[in-house]
Design an enzyme around this catalytic site. Structure first.
Site, PDB file in Angstrom:
ATOM      1  N   GLU A 228       0.822  -1.038  -0.235  1.00 45.07           N
ATOM      2  CA  GLU A 228       0.036   0.016   0.008  1.00 45.07           C
ATOM      3  C   GLU A 228       1.098   1.083  -0.087  1.00 45.07           C
ATOM      4  O   GLU A 228       1.802   1.075   0.226  1.00 45.07           O
ATOM      5  CB  GLU A 228      -0.744  -0.118   1.181  1.00 45.07           C
ATOM      6  CG  GLU A 228      -1.827  -1.241   1.344  1.00 45.07           C
ATOM      7  CD  GLU A 228      -2.656  -1.273   2.560  1.00 45.07           C
ATOM      8  OE1 GLU A 228      -2.444  -0.302   3.452  1.00 45.07           O
ATOM      9  OE2 GLU A 228      -3.409  -2.323   2.687  1.00 45.07           O
TER      10      GLU A 228
ATOM     11  N   TRP B  28       1.042  -0.530  -6.266  1.00 44.52           N
ATOM     12  CA  TRP B  28       1.812  -1.382  -6.882  1.00 44.52           C
ATOM     13  C   TRP B  28       1.335  -2.804  -7.192  1.00 44.52           C
ATOM     14  O   TRP B  28       2.134  -3.868  -6.979  1.00 44.52           O
ATOM     15  CB  TRP B  28       3.279  -1.580  -6.283  1.00 44.52           C
ATOM     16  CG  TRP B  28       3.844  -0.079  -5.962  1.00 44.52           C
ATOM     17  CD1 TRP B  28       4.141   0.829  -7.210  1.00 44.52           C
ATOM     18  CD2 TRP B  28       4.106   0.589  -4.624  1.00 44.52           C
ATOM     19  NE1 TRP B  28       4.378   1.963  -6.484  1.00 44.52           N
ATOM     20  CE2 TRP B  28       4.427   1.990  -5.190  1.00 44.52           C
ATOM     21  CE3 TRP B  28       4.157   0.035  -3.636  1.00 44.52           C
ATOM     22  CZ2 TRP B  28       5.063   2.946  -4.193  1.00 44.52           C
ATOM     23  CZ3 TRP B  28       4.308   1.071  -2.566  1.00 44.52           C
ATOM     24  CH2 TRP B  28       4.887   2.514  -2.930  1.00 44.52           C
TER      25      TRP B  28
ATOM     26  N   LYS C  25      33.997  -3.272 -33.951  1.00 44.08           N
ATOM     27  CA  LYS C  25      35.709  -3.299 -34.259  1.00 44.08           C
ATOM     28  C   LYS C  25      35.891  -1.662 -33.792  1.00 44.08           C
ATOM     29  O   LYS C  25      35.447  -0.626 -34.305  1.00 44.08           O
ATOM     30  CB  LYS C  25      35.961  -3.619 -35.511  1.00 44.08           C
ATOM     31  CG  LYS C  25      35.801  -4.947 -35.999  1.00 44.08           C
ATOM     32  CD  LYS C  25      36.568  -5.175 -37.367  1.00 44.08           C
ATOM     33  CE  LYS C  25      36.689  -6.812 -37.781  1.00 44.08           C
ATOM     34  NZ  LYS C  25      35.486  -6.913 -38.709  1.00 44.08           N
TER      35      LYS C  25
ATOM     36  N   SER D 123      13.098 -19.073   4.419  1.00 44.42           N
ATOM     37  CA  SER D 123      13.171 -17.660   4.303  1.00 44.42           C
ATOM     38  C   SER D 123      14.606 -17.102   3.989  1.00 44.42           C
ATOM     39  O   SER D 123      14.974 -16.193   3.235  1.00 44.42           O
ATOM     40  CB  SER D 123      12.845 -17.164   5.718  1.00 44.42           C
ATOM     41  OG  SER D 123      11.452 -17.434   5.996  1.00 44.42           O
TER      42      SER D 123
ATOM     43  N   ILE E 287      29.643  -1.759 -22.268  1.00 37.65           N
ATOM     44  CA  ILE E 287      30.144  -2.440 -23.413  1.00 37.65           C
ATOM     45  C   ILE E 287      29.511  -1.819 -24.621  1.00 37.65           C
ATOM     46  O   ILE E 287      30.524  -1.534 -25.688  1.00 37.65           O
ATOM     47  CB  ILE E 287      29.901  -3.998 -23.295  1.00 37.65           C
ATOM     48  CG1 ILE E 287      30.928  -4.445 -22.157  1.00 37.65           C
ATOM     49  CG2 ILE E 287      30.257  -4.737 -24.711  1.00 37.65           C
ATOM     50  CD1 ILE E 287      30.891  -5.757 -21.904  1.00 37.65           C
TER      51      ILE E 287
ATOM     52  N   GLY F 206      28.761   1.254 -25.121  1.00 39.27           N
ATOM     53  CA  GLY F 206      29.028   2.558 -25.209  1.00 39.27           C
ATOM     54  C   GLY F 206      28.021   3.410 -25.559  1.00 39.27           C
ATOM     55  O   GLY F 206      26.906   3.213 -25.093  1.00 39.27           O
TER      56      GLY F 206
ATOM     57  N   GLU G 150       9.284  -7.385  -4.328  1.00 39.90           N
ATOM     58  CA  GLU G 150       9.002  -8.789  -3.776  1.00 39.90           C
ATOM     59  C   GLU G 150       9.993  -8.702  -2.525  1.00 39.90           C
ATOM     60  O   GLU G 150      10.962  -9.720  -2.144  1.00 39.90           O
ATOM     61  CB  GLU G 150       9.441 -10.113  -4.567  1.00 39.90           C
ATOM     62  CG  GLU G 150       8.154 -10.171  -5.309  1.00 39.90           C
ATOM     63  CD  GLU G 150       7.883 -11.603  -5.836  1.00 39.90           C
ATOM     64  OE1 GLU G 150       8.604 -12.409  -5.190  1.00 39.90           O
ATOM     65  OE2 GLU G 150       7.486 -11.812  -7.092  1.00 39.90           O
ATOM     66  N   GLY G 151      10.167  -7.589  -2.082  1.00 43.99           N
ATOM     67  CA  GLY G 151      11.106  -7.160  -0.718  1.00 43.99           C
ATOM     68  C   GLY G 151      12.509  -6.723  -1.464  1.00 43.99           C
ATOM     69  O   GLY G 151      13.101  -7.185  -2.037  1.00 43.99           O
ATOM     70  N   THR G 152      12.601  -5.329  -0.864  1.00 42.87           N
ATOM     71  CA  THR G 152      13.746  -4.896  -1.175  1.00 42.87           C
ATOM     72  C   THR G 152      14.946  -5.664  -0.983  1.00 42.87           C
ATOM     73  O   THR G 152      14.979  -6.381   0.191  1.00 42.87           O
ATOM     74  CB  THR G 152      14.086  -3.331  -0.575  1.00 42.87           C
ATOM     75  OG1 THR G 152      14.062  -3.560   0.838  1.00 42.87           O
ATOM     76  CG2 THR G 152      12.607  -2.406  -0.788  1.00 42.87           C
TER      77      THR G 152
HETATM   78  N1  CAA Z   1       7.108 -17.467   7.228  1.00 43.99           N
HETATM   79  C1  CAA Z   1       6.160 -17.622   8.365  1.00 43.99           C
HETATM   80  N2  CAA Z   1       5.867 -16.917   9.312  1.00 43.99           N
HETATM   81  C2  CAA Z   1       6.806 -15.816   9.360  1.00 43.99           C
HETATM   82  C3  CAA Z   1       7.623 -15.539   8.412  1.00 43.99           C
HETATM   83  C4  CAA Z   1       7.693 -16.479   7.384  1.00 43.99           C
HETATM   84  N3  CAA Z   1       8.945 -16.349   6.210  1.00 43.99           N
HETATM   85  N4  CAA Z   1       8.355 -14.479   8.691  1.00 43.99           N
HETATM   86  C5  CAA Z   1       7.655 -13.840   9.602  1.00 43.99           C
HETATM   87  N5  CAA Z   1       6.840 -14.671  10.314  1.00 43.99           N
HETATM   88  C6  CAA Z   1       5.932 -14.600  11.455  1.00 43.99           C
HETATM   89  C7  CAA Z   1       6.641 -14.247  12.598  1.00 43.99           C
HETATM   90  O1  CAA Z   1       6.991 -15.756  13.027  1.00 43.99           O
HETATM   91  C8  CAA Z   1       5.845 -13.859  13.426  1.00 43.99           C
HETATM   92  O2  CAA Z   1       4.672 -14.390  13.702  1.00 43.99           O
HETATM   93  P1  CAA Z   1       4.210 -14.443  15.464  1.00 43.99           P
HETATM   94  O3  CAA Z   1       3.541 -12.799  15.396  1.00 43.99           O
HETATM   95  O4  CAA Z   1       3.111 -15.431  15.472  1.00 43.99           O
HETATM   96  O5  CAA Z   1       5.512 -14.426  16.241  1.00 43.99           O
HETATM   97  C9  CAA Z   1       5.000 -12.653  12.515  1.00 43.99           C
HETATM   98  O6  CAA Z   1       5.249 -13.465  11.096  1.00 43.99           O
HETATM   99  C10 CAA Z   1       5.558 -11.382  12.242  1.00 43.99           C
HETATM  100  O7  CAA Z   1       7.106 -11.262  11.883  1.00 43.99           O
HETATM  101  P2  CAA Z   1       8.154 -10.303  11.965  1.00 43.99           P
HETATM  102  O8  CAA Z   1       8.110  -9.808  13.610  1.00 43.99           O
HETATM  103  O9  CAA Z   1       9.592 -10.942  11.581  1.00 43.99           O
HETATM  104  O10 CAA Z   1       7.657  -9.202  10.969  1.00 43.99           O
HETATM  105  P3  CAA Z   1       8.319  -7.853  10.644  1.00 43.99           P
HETATM  106  O11 CAA Z   1       7.217  -6.867  11.024  1.00 43.99           O
HETATM  107  O12 CAA Z   1       9.502  -7.406  11.467  1.00 43.99           O
HETATM  108  O13 CAA Z   1       8.348  -7.886   8.962  1.00 43.99           O
HETATM  109  C11 CAA Z   1       9.647  -8.259   6.902  1.00 43.99           C
HETATM  110  C12 CAA Z   1       9.242  -8.907   8.530  1.00 43.99           C
HETATM  111  C13 CAA Z   1      10.653  -9.554   6.671  1.00 43.99           C
HETATM  112  C14 CAA Z   1      10.282  -7.148   6.976  1.00 43.99           C
HETATM  113  C15 CAA Z   1       8.393  -8.233   6.354  1.00 43.99           C
HETATM  114  O14 CAA Z   1       7.518  -7.290   6.381  1.00 43.99           O
HETATM  115  C16 CAA Z   1       8.593  -8.394   4.836  1.00 43.99           C
HETATM  116  O15 CAA Z   1       8.926  -9.430   4.094  1.00 43.99           O
HETATM  117  N6  CAA Z   1       8.578  -7.085   4.254  1.00 43.99           N
HETATM  118  C17 CAA Z   1       8.839  -7.077   2.755  1.00 43.99           C
HETATM  119  C18 CAA Z   1       7.228  -6.780   2.198  1.00 43.99           C
HETATM  120  C19 CAA Z   1       7.536  -7.537   0.536  1.00 43.99           C
HETATM  121  O16 CAA Z   1       8.495  -8.306   0.421  1.00 43.99           O
HETATM  122  N7  CAA Z   1       6.592  -6.956  -0.132  1.00 43.99           N
HETATM  123  C20 CAA Z   1       6.885  -7.358  -1.372  1.00 43.99           C
HETATM  124  C21 CAA Z   1       5.564  -7.001  -2.163  1.00 43.99           C
HETATM  125  S1  CAA Z   1       5.014  -8.100  -3.422  1.00 43.99           S
HETATM  126  C22 CAA Z   1       5.889  -7.577  -4.809  1.00 43.99           C
HETATM  127  O17 CAA Z   1       6.549  -6.723  -4.686  1.00 43.99           O
HETATM  128  C23 CAA Z   1       5.551  -8.394  -6.123  1.00 43.99           C
HETATM  129  C24 CAA Z   1       5.256  -7.715  -7.348  1.00 43.99           C
HETATM  130  O18 CAA Z   1       5.171  -6.452  -7.395  1.00 43.99           O
HETATM  131  C25 CAA Z   1       5.873  -8.422  -8.579  1.00 43.99           C
END
Ligand code: CAA
Length: 414
Positions: free
Chosen positions: A130, A159, A273, A319, A343, A345, A369-371
């Site tokens: 969002e 996005w 060349k 993960s 390359i 140029g 898909e996550g920075t």
């Molecule tokens: N699998 C299962 N559960 C998971 C998990 C995983 N890989 N990672 C975390 N969890 C669970 C944790 O166990 C925790 O559970 P409880 O509350 O029960 O303890 C809960 O989720 C919260 O976990 P964190 O405290 O680790 O969460 P966080 O708020 O610190 O965030 C983060 C973690 C890795 C930063 C996450 O927010 C993240 O991945 N952010 C990036 C978002 C992203 O990738 N967006 C991409 C959008 S899609 C896209 O871009 C596609 C496109 O356009 C083509």
């Protein structure tokens, strides 16, 4: 026990890769520049992909797919992305949008949607991000409230890749604002549902063949059965599990993108060349080509190993390893595309030739898909957790430091 990193390509995976390569050369590469310029979706190539059964790659056999796994998904995505990185993601995003159903859906939900996705009759999108919640995926504000036997959804997503083209949207909504760990749920919204509209269509730097849009939910009502998994509060976990499965796919898009840029640079370097010789005979250009090839190959096998590990079911830290593949391969793609432009140029800087597009397309790989900052955070958090298993090495760190966390006698490592 099966070795998680044992990369074995099934016959099906190889067959799917061959089909993808053929479609990429016949239907993707020739029109890539036009679709990029016009920001148009390549429906013709998508139909070919559907007819060749490539959307079946990631769908389990029980629901009409090939059940070929993440490794096969990577091989197919790599081939498509090698011809046009934008088309690579136009394909792979269907897996991203389907994984919440595959990994978390009820039996009824899988039977309802997956066969349609496998046949390529319905395209899919994943609505997580969002305006104010990108990297902080838990900080969503789109809400869904249960009203009788319907969920009512309000808010805006940003996005949404494949938005407008897609028929099925997995939408992550806040269903319990008071809960910390069970705040979010994933709900399926189908195209045409009243109140669901496509907002701003983004004018992008790269991957222009695939639409990226805002999706608006204005009191959208969907049956309670559309809640993925049937139990509210599982959405954040489903999103994270989905990203674990999908990140090798985006990494393979990067491998394809890097290989595509390297291919073009190599052909050019052999033919161009200067000073009476092909520039590929000059050591400085050779160094660039060799580094580009080494890094691309290293990325490729990291991605394959991790995809195979995910498929084996024995990987204990999906993960971390998915984040490694995504981060390493996408940083490589940006580097390789940058060197490919170098390359070429002056020609490389012009929009007349596809190499400039390779450069523009590569940047998003480090962002979506996550920075790559988030990937490094996931990797580092995981390493710190795993370091518990290395306690026996504490005897080998400086004694002064040992004293700070141990009152007892210093254990020496010598
Ligand atoms: N699998 C299962 N559960 C998971 C998990 C995983 N890989 N990672 C975390 N969890 C669970 C944790 O166990 C925790 O559970 P409880 O509350 O029960 O303890 C809960 O989720 C919260 O976990 P964190 O405290 O680790 O969460 P966080 O708020 O610190 O965030 C983060 C973690 C890795 C930063 C996450 O927010 C993240 O991945 N952010 C990036 C978002 C992203 O990738 N967006 C991409 C959008 S899609 C896209 O871009 C596609 C496109 O356009 C083509």
């Amino acid at each position: 026990m099966e070795i998680p990193n044992n990369v074995i390509f099934s016959e099906k995976a190889i067959e799917l890769r061959e089909k993808a390569r053929e479609i990429a050369e016949k239907h993707v590469r020739p029109n890539a520049a036009k679709f990029d310029r016009d920001q148009q979706y390549n429906y013709e190539a998508a139909r070919e992909v559907a007819e060749a059964g490539l959307f079946k790659t990631f769908v389990p056999k029980e629901y009409g797919g090939h059940g070929a796994g993440v490794l096969a998904l990577c091989l197919v995505t790599e081939e498509l992305a090698r011809a046009d990185s934008g088309f690579g993601v136009a394909f792979a995003v269907n897996a991203l949008g389907s994984f919440p159903i595959i990994l978390g859906g009820t039996e009824e939900q899988k039977k309802r949607w997956l066969p349609l996705i496998a046949r390529g009759e319905k395209y899919v999108a994943f609505c997580l991000s969002e305006k104010y919640a990108g990297s902080d995926a838990g900080g969503l504000s789109v809400t869904a409230e249960l009203d009788g036997d319907e969920w009512v959804i309000h808010g805006e997503k940003k996005w949404t890749t494949n938005g407008g083209v897609a028929d099925i949207y997995t939408v992550f909504c806040v269903t319990d604002a008071t809960s910390k760990s069970r705040r979010i749920s994933a709900i399926v919204v189908e195209k045409g549902t009243p109140g669901f509209t496509i907002g701003k269509v983004e004018d992008k730097m790269g991957i222009r063949t695939v639409p990226v849009v805002e999706t608006h939910f204005d009191g959208v009502r969907v049956p309670a059965d559309n809640l993925i998994g049937g139990r509210p509060g599982m959405g954040f976990k489903h999103a994270m599990m989905t990203l674990d499965y999908a990140r090798p796919g985006v990494a393979s898009q990067a491998v394809g993108a890097a290989q595509g840029a390297l291919d073009l640079a190599l052909v050019y370097a052999n033919r161009r060349k200067q000073f009476g010789a092909p520039i590929s005979s000059f050591q400085m250009v050779q160094k660039m080509l060799a580094d580009m090839a080494m890094k691309t190959e290293a990325s490729r096998w990291l991605v394959y190993a991790i995809a195979a590990a995910v498929d084996s079911g024995h990987e204990t830290n999906v993960s971390k390893r998915a984040a490694m593949a995504k981060c390493f391969a996408t940083d490589t793609a940006m580097e390789v595309a940058t060197d490919a432009v170098q390359i070429f140029g002056g020609y490389g800087y012009m929009e007349d030739y596809p190499i400039a597009k390779c450069f523009r397309d590569a940047k998003i790989l480090q962002i979506y898909e996550g920075t790559n900052q988030v990937q490094r955070m996931v990797i580092a958090r995981s390493l710190v957790r795993e370091s518990e298993a290395l306690k026996h090495l504490e005897a080998y760190i400086p004694r002064e430091v040992q004293k700070t966390f141990r009152n007892e006698k210093v254990i020496t490592g010598t």
